[in-house]
Design an enzyme around this catalytic site. Structure first.
Site, PDB file in Angstrom:
ATOM      1  N   GLU A   1       5.210  -3.102   8.199  1.00  0.00           N
ATOM      2  CA  GLU A   1       5.488  -2.124   7.133  1.00  0.00           C
ATOM      3  C   GLU A   1       6.660  -2.614   6.282  1.00  0.00           C
ATOM      4  O   GLU A   1       6.672  -2.453   5.061  1.00  0.00           O
ATOM      5  CB  GLU A   1       5.806  -0.734   7.699  1.00  0.00           C
ATOM      6  CG  GLU A   1       4.789  -0.155   8.701  1.00  0.00           C
ATOM      7  CD  GLU A   1       3.406   0.137   8.125  1.00  0.00           C
ATOM      8  OE1 GLU A   1       3.150  -0.190   6.951  1.00  0.00           O
ATOM      9  OE2 GLU A   1       2.561   0.678   8.862  1.00  0.00           O
TER      10      GLU A   1
ATOM     11  N   HIS B   1       5.463  -5.233   3.951  1.00  0.00           N
ATOM     12  CA  HIS B   1       4.727  -4.650   2.824  1.00  0.00           C
ATOM     13  C   HIS B   1       5.693  -4.146   1.755  1.00  0.00           C
ATOM     14  O   HIS B   1       5.498  -4.391   0.562  1.00  0.00           O
ATOM     15  CB  HIS B   1       3.810  -3.522   3.303  1.00  0.00           C
ATOM     16  CG  HIS B   1       2.796  -3.994   4.310  1.00  0.00           C
ATOM     17  ND1 HIS B   1       1.972  -3.137   5.005  1.00  0.00           N
ATOM     18  CD2 HIS B   1       2.481  -5.244   4.747  1.00  0.00           C
ATOM     19  CE1 HIS B   1       1.205  -3.851   5.821  1.00  0.00           C
ATOM     20  NE2 HIS B   1       1.493  -5.124   5.687  1.00  0.00           N
TER      21      HIS B   1
ATOM     22  N   TYR C   1       9.049  -7.746  -4.173  1.00  0.00           N
ATOM     23  CA  TYR C   1       8.877  -9.115  -4.695  1.00  0.00           C
ATOM     24  C   TYR C   1       8.035  -9.100  -5.979  1.00  0.00           C
ATOM     25  O   TYR C   1       8.336  -9.807  -6.944  1.00  0.00           O
ATOM     26  CB  TYR C   1       8.220  -9.947  -3.596  1.00  0.00           C
ATOM     27  CG  TYR C   1       7.923 -11.385  -3.945  1.00  0.00           C
ATOM     28  CD1 TYR C   1       8.938 -12.265  -4.309  1.00  0.00           C
ATOM     29  CD2 TYR C   1       6.624 -11.870  -3.859  1.00  0.00           C
ATOM     30  CE1 TYR C   1       8.652 -13.590  -4.604  1.00  0.00           C
ATOM     31  CE2 TYR C   1       6.337 -13.197  -4.146  1.00  0.00           C
ATOM     32  CZ  TYR C   1       7.349 -14.058  -4.523  1.00  0.00           C
ATOM     33  OH  TYR C   1       7.069 -15.365  -4.800  1.00  0.00           O
TER      34      TYR C   1
HETATM   35 FE    FE Z   1       0.528   0.660   7.977  1.00  0.00          FE
END
Ligand code: FE
Length: 344
Positions: free
Chosen positions: A118, A121, A127
């Site tokens: 997570e 992500h 980014y």
């Molecule tokens: Fe997830």
């Protein structure tokens, strides 16, 4: 706690996802919830980092005035706005609420991996935002300004309240149901439905050869998310087996109703975020897709289908089935240093 030298090895039959023995140490064997260990290994094999993916093309396309339409730009920004909240809510839910109640060491091992994913992500969104020179506060604050995003987040956060309470403990019928309800909504609705209109739009960008670096990041995120969902479903099914008394008719109806509410919120999100449709996907397409995946989520935990819709976006299954061999190594720019290669 004093050492008990006479303690017997843990009896595998006492291993439970919640309310089991041995929550105080990571005594991995004897292992009962092998699905968790397998998912942990898959997660490691799928490891990736956002900075390995080149954003050069995206930067050129984002700066150019002739590649993306205004609607496409707005869609791209709003998707990032939702994603930034979703993965941080997921991380908080796992680390601050779910983890401490899980008594299966192998499930905890996967939760540690999942929490890191997570974070990766959220790093990916950061980014993208930074590479493209987007307005950071606009993207990261969007859930406060776009009601359709706020409403999705609110459904998950409001159901979390009980188990975030520092005094919350599993071990009573009511609290165990509360906990199970949290993982059902978190896995089936948050991870199983709320990402998917946005995934579909991101892959449409990819299919049009637009924003390929961002789309590739999202593809790796979707691959991770499909493992999070698998794990969540397996954990729900394991709890059902271990504590079948929790799975009452009334509880099942409540979960079905929450999934249906999730479908409505996701449909509303798709139609307000992409009001004129996008890449040929119209409101009807979004509805049918969201209903189709909702049925699959319900069936995965033994609940009845509600919609009976075919998948209108068969290309989404291909995107989900991304294999590392297919293109991962062609596009990544660094290799991990392992074992003897490490330079201390
Ligand atoms: Fe997830």
């Amino acid at each position: 706690m004093p050492i008990n030298y006479n303690a017997k090895p843990v009896d595998i039959n006492q291993r439970k996802v919640i309310n089991g023995v041995d929550a105080d140490t990571m005594q991995l064997y004897p292992m009962k919830h092998t699905f968790a260990w397998e998912t942990y290994l898959v997660g490691n094999a799928n490891h990736w980092l956002p900075t390995e993916i080149s954003m050069q093309k995206d930067i050129e396309q984002w700066k150019s005035s002739s590649v993306l339409s205004d609607d496409e730009r707005r869609a791209f920004e709003t998707i990032l706005g939702f994603f930034t909240t979703a993965d941080s809510i997921a991380a908080n839910n796992l680390v601050l609420a779910v983890y401490k109640h899980i008594t299966s060491p192998e499930c905890r091992m996967y939760l540690l991996r999942q929490a890191y994913e997570e974070a990766i992500h959220t790093h990916a969104y950061q980014y993208i935002v930074e590479s493209l020179g987007m307005d950071q506060s606009k993207i990261f604050n969007m859930y406060r300004e776009v009601k359709a995003i706020y409403d999705k987040d609110e459904l998950v956060l409001s159901l979390n309240e009980g188990i975030f309470d520092p005094n919350f403990k599993t071990g009573t019928f009511e609290n165990d149901q509360k906990f199970l309800e949290n993982i059902c909504v978190f896995s089936l609705v948050m991870e199983g439905i709320f990402f998917y209109s946005s995934f579909a739009v991101m892959f449409s960008f990819q299919r049009m050869n637009k924003m390929p670096g961002s789309a590739e990041q999202i593809q790796y995120i979707m691959r991770d998310e499909s493992q999070h969902l698998n794990f969540g479903v397996n954990m729900i099914n394991a709890i059902k087996e271990e504590q079948p008394e929790l799975w009452t008719k009334e509880f099942q109806d409540r979960i079905v109703a929450l999934v249906k509410k999730g479908v409505e919120l996701e449909y509303t999100y798709a139609t307000t975020v992409f009001p004129k449709g996008i890449f040929g996907i119209n409101a009807q397409g979004f509805r049918q897709y969201v209903e189709h995946i909702a049925d699959r989520r319900l069936e995965s935990v033994g609940l009845p289908k509600q919609y009976n819709k075919d998948n209108p976006f068969p290309w989404m299954s291909e995107a989900i089935d991304l294999s590392k061999e297919k293109n991962f190594f062609e596009t990544r720019v660094t290799e991990y240093k392992v074992g003897g290669q490490l330079d201390w």
